[in-house]
Design a protein around this motif. Structure first.
Motif: not given
Length: 112
Positions: A31-38, A101-112
């Motif tokens: 039941n692990t949640h997968r992360k996605v890059l947005v 970290v290298k592209n602040r305010n452009v990408f974020e990691v979210r749970d699916t």
């Protein structure tokens, strides 16, 4: 960002949920949640390296062909280097956070 920082083989990484991820990086439980890059400006989930490369290219990142086993990007104006596994299926949250970290305010990691 919470969890346990683990140092192994000269690499420090974050184990985000120690209850579902072992310290060696393997998943435990089903039941692990997968992360996605947005990509936050477009609210688009990064589903392939081709899509990621186009977003990074628009931010000034260039493809770096030094290592045939890795997909690497370099930004001339910085000392940053993003190194990713060639296989998108091996693209994990640690790689996502490196991009964030290298592209602040452009990408974020979210749970699916």
């Amino acid at each position: 960002m919470s969890g346990v920082w683990v140092f192994k083989n000269g690499v420090v990484r974050l184990v985000e949920n120690p209850a579902t991820e072992s310290l060696d990086g393997s998943r435990q439980g089903s039941n692990t949640h997968r992360k996605v890059l947005v990509h936050t400006p477009s609210n688009e989930v990064i589903t392939s390296y081709a899509l990621l490369e186009s977003k990074l290219w628009s931010l000034g990142w260039e493809r770096y062909y030094d290592d045939p086993d890795l997909l690497q990007f370099h930004k001339r104006s910085t000392v940053h280097l993003i190194s990713l596994p060639k296989d998108f299926n091996k693209f994990k949250s640690i790689h996502m956070y490196d991009i964030v970290v290298k592209n602040r305010n452009v990408f974020e990691v979210r749970d699916t």
